[in-house]
Design a protein around this motif. Sequence first.
Motif, mmCIF file in Angstrom:
data_model
loop_
_atom_site.group_PDB
_atom_site.id
_atom_site.type_symbol
_atom_site.label_atom_id
_atom_site.label_comp_id
_atom_site.label_asym_id
_atom_site.label_seq_id
_atom_site.Cartn_x
_atom_site.Cartn_y
_atom_site.Cartn_z
ATOM 1 N N PHE A 377 0.744 -1.416 0.144
ATOM 2 C CA PHE A 377 0.030 -0.042 0.016
ATOM 3 C C PHE A 377 0.889 1.157 0.090
ATOM 4 C CE2 PHE A 377 -2.834 -3.269 1.864
ATOM 5 C CZ PHE A 377 -3.994 -3.035 1.184
ATOM 6 N N ALA A 378 2.065 1.052 -0.041
ATOM 7 C CA ALA A 378 3.034 2.114 -0.155
ATOM 8 C C ALA A 378 3.074 3.100 0.897
ATOM 9 C CB ALA A 378 2.836 2.903 -1.604
ATOM 10 N N LEU A 379 2.742 2.674 2.025
ATOM 11 C CA LEU A 379 2.567 3.547 3.491
ATOM 12 C C LEU A 379 4.223 3.856 3.607
ATOM 13 C CD1 LEU A 379 0.558 1.596 6.000
ATOM 14 C CD2 LEU A 379 0.069 3.885 4.993
ATOM 15 N N PRO A 380 4.397 5.227 3.827
ATOM 16 C CA PRO A 380 3.363 6.128 4.507
ATOM 17 C C PRO A 380 2.769 7.168 3.348
ATOM 18 C CG PRO A 380 5.712 6.908 4.820
ATOM 19 C CD PRO A 380 5.839 5.449 4.081
ATOM 20 N N ALA A 386 -6.096 8.947 -1.191
ATOM 21 C CA ALA A 386 -6.549 8.775 -2.766
ATOM 22 C C ALA A 386 -5.294 9.202 -3.417
ATOM 23 C CB ALA A 386 -7.476 9.753 -2.998
ATOM 24 N N LEU A 387 -4.035 9.833 -2.960
ATOM 25 C CA LEU A 387 -2.955 10.180 -3.718
ATOM 26 C C LEU A 387 -2.183 8.759 -4.243
ATOM 27 C CD1 LEU A 387 -1.186 12.285 -5.019
ATOM 28 C CD2 LEU A 387 0.162 12.287 -2.829
ATOM 29 N N TRP A 388 -1.780 8.052 -3.353
ATOM 30 C CA TRP A 388 -1.248 6.872 -3.622
ATOM 31 C C TRP A 388 -1.857 5.657 -4.488
ATOM 32 C CZ3 TRP A 388 3.416 6.447 -5.714
ATOM 33 C CH2 TRP A 388 3.988 5.361 -5.823
ATOM 34 N N PRO A 389 -3.216 5.582 -3.854
ATOM 35 C CA PRO A 389 -4.111 4.731 -4.543
ATOM 36 C C PRO A 389 -4.271 5.252 -6.054
ATOM 37 C CG PRO A 389 -4.885 4.969 -2.419
ATOM 38 C CD PRO A 389 -3.604 5.734 -2.324
#
Length: 568
Positions: A377-380, A386-389
């Motif tokens: 999920f590319a945390l952080p 919504a930006l990274w999704p």
Amino acid sequence: PDGLVSGSVDTGDGYTVWFALQLDAPFTVTTREGEPLQPGVPVEGERLALLFDFDDAPQTVQARIAVSYTDLDGARRNLAEVTRDFDAQREHVRGQWQRELARVEVEGGTEAQRKSFYTALYRVQQFPNLHGDVDGRYRGPDNAVHAGAQPHYSQYSLWDSYRGQNQMLAEIQPARYLDMLRSLQHFHDQGGKLPRWQQGPVDASHMSGDPVIPFIGEGWCRGLLPAAERAPLLASMQSLERSRRDALAPGYLPVEKPASPAAVLSGGPREAGTTLEYGIADFALALMTASSGDAAEAQRLAAQALNYRNLVDPQSGFIRPRHDDGSWLTPFLPELGYGFQEGTSWQYSWLAMHDLPGLVERMGGDAEVQRRLDTFFALPANLVPALWPFVQNQITLFGLAYYGNQYAPGNEHDLQAPYVYNYAGAPWKTQIVARSAAALFAPTPLGLPGNDDLGAMSGWLMWTLIGLYPMNPGAPLAVVGSPAFSKVTLHRPDGDLVIEAPGAGALQPFVNGLALDGETLDRSWLLLPRGAATIRLDTTRLPDASWAADSTPPSLSGNALSDFGCSP
């Protein structure tokens, strides 16, 4: 001469759609090539198009259109459902939809969230849809015309819909859901087996597994099926399971060996993913079998539902395809799709929702799974809703490209993945990524991250905005997410289900408390009650990493089948 044009379209998928078009103004009509159409004289063609000319027509021409999957007479009779008064028809249908949309009431949230929620509720209730004509006739999978007193349904997007849409329909439309279950039994009786992805009167059999079984389980385990109707459906599901039992004898479905190392890049076969899909169906069937009193068969199915274990690579911890001689796919990269359909091992490895604690253990434990999910999920980066999704969705071309290690919110195979943190000691991380993924949905022309697949995406969104998610297909068990609304009421015949989350919103996105009818539950999951009940989610500004971190939802590794809440 009466202004009626009727005909049919052979879909090429094994069935025909008939239509009747009634126009209220004089016209002449020609084919695209200029051939006049004469009353009573049929025309046909592979690319047939008709051009209508209304030389003497008023400014407005009214068209009434009806279709039928049964025959031409059915389409003509179905015109009776459409009045000649356009405004009256519009108000009638609007009133119908207002009643259906009122089955769920929300308070709080933003205007955009409320619009997205009710648009999702609209989509969720469109499918499965009525397959029969006004006189009750319908065409079955045997190509014969049947008739019945009850409504008959088709358009079951079963592989897609078990991730939220089925559960919402079973909660708010129990009477119609029962008719859908009966329609599935009729499909079995007329066609010899239950469908995988029913389209019109045929089983188009898209995708993989036996997703019809958890669809039935949602109704069965909520007590919607009368006792007398359980045995035939159980027998139909057992027949489906028997038909692939031999293929699963090794404990998994073997994939063919790639012709060369480069062939692994092609995507290739799907058997590893299908093994996981069968496990989900076997779990749901085990629940129903146990509730029917056959404990021994239920345990056999429960054991078979754990076949995913045979594909967990002890070195990488990912689901890895195997061959019929027991060897592992080589070369193997979890970022590639060989052995999976419309996905990679990164996306499919979470598809064991009935035994996630067992999967977590085999992947290396809570810390390793959290690390892997953080990468997924590319945390952080996901802290910005919504930006990274959105970036991930662009990378996957809205769920069409399956390479890499990213979450693919434009398709259904990993929709449950945001909620896996609940099983790995970090419910607060579920709350971050679920809320972030939900922000991909908007009341705009680009408001869906991918194909809605007959309400599947919309069902996921509804549950996610509510703050609960039905994690086990076929069982009324939900885990906690991040509520967007301060109050949601599901109106149900046996009593309203109210979900309260005072203060929920962008400033209080985290949950640190769960209660059912005033009783505090120190955990991040619950069984959805059948009668009138109130669920309370306590929200907070900052994440509480300790809340419910040590309380894991039920799994086949550590719980009895009765712990999943299937009605006896």
